[in-house]
Design a protein around this motif. Structure first.
Motif, PDB file in Angstrom:
ATOM      1  N   UNK A  96      17.420   4.729  -2.506  1.00 24.75           N
ATOM      2  CA  UNK A  96      16.870   5.953  -2.419  1.00 24.75           C
ATOM      3  C   UNK A  96      15.632   6.083  -3.463  1.00 24.75           C
ATOM      4  N   UNK A  97      14.305   6.720  -3.089  1.00 27.80           N
ATOM      5  CA  UNK A  97      13.254   6.730  -3.728  1.00 27.80           C
ATOM      6  C   UNK A  97      11.777   6.770  -3.346  1.00 27.80           C
ATOM      7  N   UNK A  98      10.959   6.797  -4.080  1.00 27.60           N
ATOM      8  CA  UNK A  98       9.447   6.766  -3.561  1.00 27.60           C
ATOM      9  C   UNK A  98       8.961   5.422  -3.282  1.00 27.60           C
ATOM     10  N   UNK A  99       8.417   5.308  -2.237  1.00 23.28           N
ATOM     11  CA  UNK A  99       7.768   3.969  -1.826  1.00 23.28           C
ATOM     12  C   UNK A  99       6.188   4.221  -1.451  1.00 23.28           C
ATOM     13  N   UNK A 100       5.613   3.293  -1.551  1.00 21.59           N
ATOM     14  CA  UNK A 100       4.116   3.343  -1.273  1.00 21.59           C
ATOM     15  C   UNK A 100       3.809   2.324  -0.010  1.00 21.59           C
ATOM     16  N   UNK A 101       3.234   2.849   1.089  1.00 20.30           N
ATOM     17  CA  UNK A 101       2.716   2.233   2.140  1.00 20.30           C
ATOM     18  C   UNK A 101       1.207   1.867   2.041  1.00 20.30           C
ATOM     19  N   UNK A 102       0.692   0.749   2.067  1.00 17.11           N
ATOM     20  CA  UNK A 102      -0.495   0.220   1.717  1.00 17.11           C
ATOM     21  C   UNK A 102      -0.940  -0.414   3.083  1.00 17.11           C
ATOM     22  N   UNK A 103      -2.100   0.031   3.555  1.00 20.06           N
ATOM     23  CA  UNK A 103      -2.804  -0.512   4.850  1.00 20.06           C
ATOM     24  C   UNK A 103      -3.930  -0.991   4.022  1.00 20.06           C
ATOM     25  N   UNK A 104      -4.437  -2.353   4.377  1.00 23.17           N
ATOM     26  CA  UNK A 104      -5.481  -3.008   4.293  1.00 23.17           C
ATOM     27  C   UNK A 104      -6.186  -3.725   5.464  1.00 23.17           C
ATOM     28  N   UNK A 105      -7.540  -3.420   5.352  1.00 21.85           N
ATOM     29  CA  UNK A 105      -8.339  -3.811   6.738  1.00 21.85           C
ATOM     30  C   UNK A 105      -8.989  -5.162   6.276  1.00 21.85           C
ATOM     31  N   UNK A 106      -9.008  -5.448   5.084  1.00 17.75           N
ATOM     32  CA  UNK A 106      -9.867  -6.436   4.443  1.00 17.75           C
ATOM     33  C   UNK A 106     -11.227  -5.580   3.942  1.00 17.75           C
ATOM     34  N   UNK A 107     -11.659  -4.723   4.613  1.00 13.69           N
ATOM     35  CA  UNK A 107     -12.836  -4.011   3.998  1.00 13.69           C
ATOM     36  C   UNK A 107     -12.530  -2.782   3.290  1.00 13.69           C
ATOM     37  N   UNK A 108     -11.361  -1.931   3.270  1.00  8.27           N
ATOM     38  CA  UNK A 108     -10.984  -0.965   2.605  1.00  8.27           C
ATOM     39  C   UNK A 108      -9.467  -0.885   2.759  1.00  8.27           C
ATOM     40  N   UNK A 109      -8.884  -0.094   1.824  1.00  9.58           N
ATOM     41  CA  UNK A 109      -7.510   0.077   1.945  1.00  9.58           C
ATOM     42  C   UNK A 109      -6.844   1.595   1.755  1.00  9.58           C
ATOM     43  N   UNK A 110      -5.870   1.846   2.330  1.00  8.02           N
ATOM     44  CA  UNK A 110      -5.337   3.199   2.207  1.00  8.02           C
ATOM     45  C   UNK A 110      -3.808   3.017   1.757  1.00  8.02           C
ATOM     46  N   UNK A 111      -3.486   3.806   0.765  1.00 11.27           N
ATOM     47  CA  UNK A 111      -2.347   4.016   0.349  1.00 11.27           C
ATOM     48  C   UNK A 111      -1.478   5.343   0.621  1.00 11.27           C
ATOM     49  N   UNK A 112      -0.553   5.359   1.293  1.00 14.36           N
ATOM     50  CA  UNK A 112       0.257   6.669   1.403  1.00 14.36           C
ATOM     51  C   UNK A 112       1.704   6.674   0.616  1.00 14.36           C
ATOM     52  N   UNK A 113       2.248   7.802   0.396  1.00 11.73           N
ATOM     53  CA  UNK A 113       3.754   7.787  -0.169  1.00 11.73           C
ATOM     54  C   UNK A 113       4.636   8.236   0.756  1.00 11.73           C
ATOM     55  N   UNK A 114       5.854   7.632   0.456  1.00 10.11           N
ATOM     56  CA  UNK A 114       6.880   8.073   1.539  1.00 10.11           C
ATOM     57  C   UNK A 114       8.264   8.333   0.554  1.00 10.11           C
ATOM     58  N   UNK A 115       8.965   8.779   0.993  1.00 10.10           N
ATOM     59  CA  UNK A 115      10.507   8.957   0.179  1.00 10.10           C
ATOM     60  C   UNK A 115      11.581   8.508   1.178  1.00 10.10           C
ATOM     61  N   UNK A 116      12.455   7.395   0.624  1.00 12.93           N
ATOM     62  CA  UNK A 116      13.660   7.036   1.166  1.00 12.93           C
ATOM     63  C   UNK A 116      14.758   7.827   0.586  1.00 12.93           C
ATOM     64  N   UNK A 117      15.523   8.554   1.550  1.00 12.72           N
ATOM     65  CA  UNK A 117      16.586   9.361   1.122  1.00 12.72           C
ATOM     66  C   UNK A 117      18.034   8.845   1.745  1.00 12.72           C
ATOM     67  N   UNK A 118      18.754   8.889   0.885  1.00 12.76           N
ATOM     68  CA  UNK A 118      20.279   8.347   1.610  1.00 12.76           C
ATOM     69  C   UNK A 118      21.202   9.310   1.372  1.00 12.76           C
TER      70      UNK A 118
END
Length: 118
Positions: A96-118
Motif C-alpha cells: 500500500x502506498x503512493x505511486x507515480x505513473x510516468x507517460x513519456x512520448x520522447x518529446x515530453x513527459x507527464x507524471x500522475x499520482x495514484x494510491x494503492x490501498x489494501x
C-alpha cells in the motif's frame, strides 16, 4: 522547565499563496492527457492516455516514492489504455502506498499520482 530559567517563544504567521490554474486534474502536460481510475485503487489500476500528436513509441512506467522504477510498458500508439495489477516487474505485489505513473512520448513527459490501498 521553570527551575532552569525562563524560556520565551516568538510566533509569527506568514501569508502563503497557493497558485491555482484552469487545467483539469488529469491534464498534466498541455499535449498529454492521462486518466487513472479508480484512484485510489485495489487491486487494479486502469491507465489511459491520449497524446495530441503522433508518436512512434510511448513509455509508461510506475515508480515508488523512492524513485525506483517498478514496472514498465512500451506502446506504439499515441492513445490507449492498459491495466496495472499492482505488481512489480518480478511479479511481486506492491505494498500500500503512493505511486507515480510516468507517460513519456520522447518529446515530453507527464507524471500522475495514484494510491494503492489494501
Amino acid at each position: 522547565r521553570p527551575d532552569e530559567g525562563e524560556y520565551g517563544f516568538s510566533w509569527y504567521m506568514q501569508k502563503l499563496t497557493i497558485p491555482t490554474s484552469d487545467i483539469e486534474h488529469d491534464q498534466i502536460s498541455p499535449s498529454i492527457y492521462v486518466k487513472l481510475y479508480p484512484n485510489p485503487f485495489n487491486p487494479e489500476l486502469n491507465i489511459s492516455w491520449s497524446i495530441d500528436y503522433d508518436v512512434d513509441e510511448v513509455d509508461i512506467s510506475v515508480y515508488n516514492t523512492k524513485g525506483q522504477k517498478l514496472k514498465n510498458w512500451i506502446r506504439d500508439s499515441s492513445q490507449g489504455s492498459l491495466t496495472w495489477n499492482g505488481e512489480n516487474s518480478n511479479g511481486n505485489k506492491c505494498s500500500s502506498g503512493l505511486y507515480y505513473i510516468k507517460i513519456n512520448s520522447g518529446k515530453e513527459s507527464s507524471i500522475s499520482k495514484t494510491i494503492l490501498l489494501k
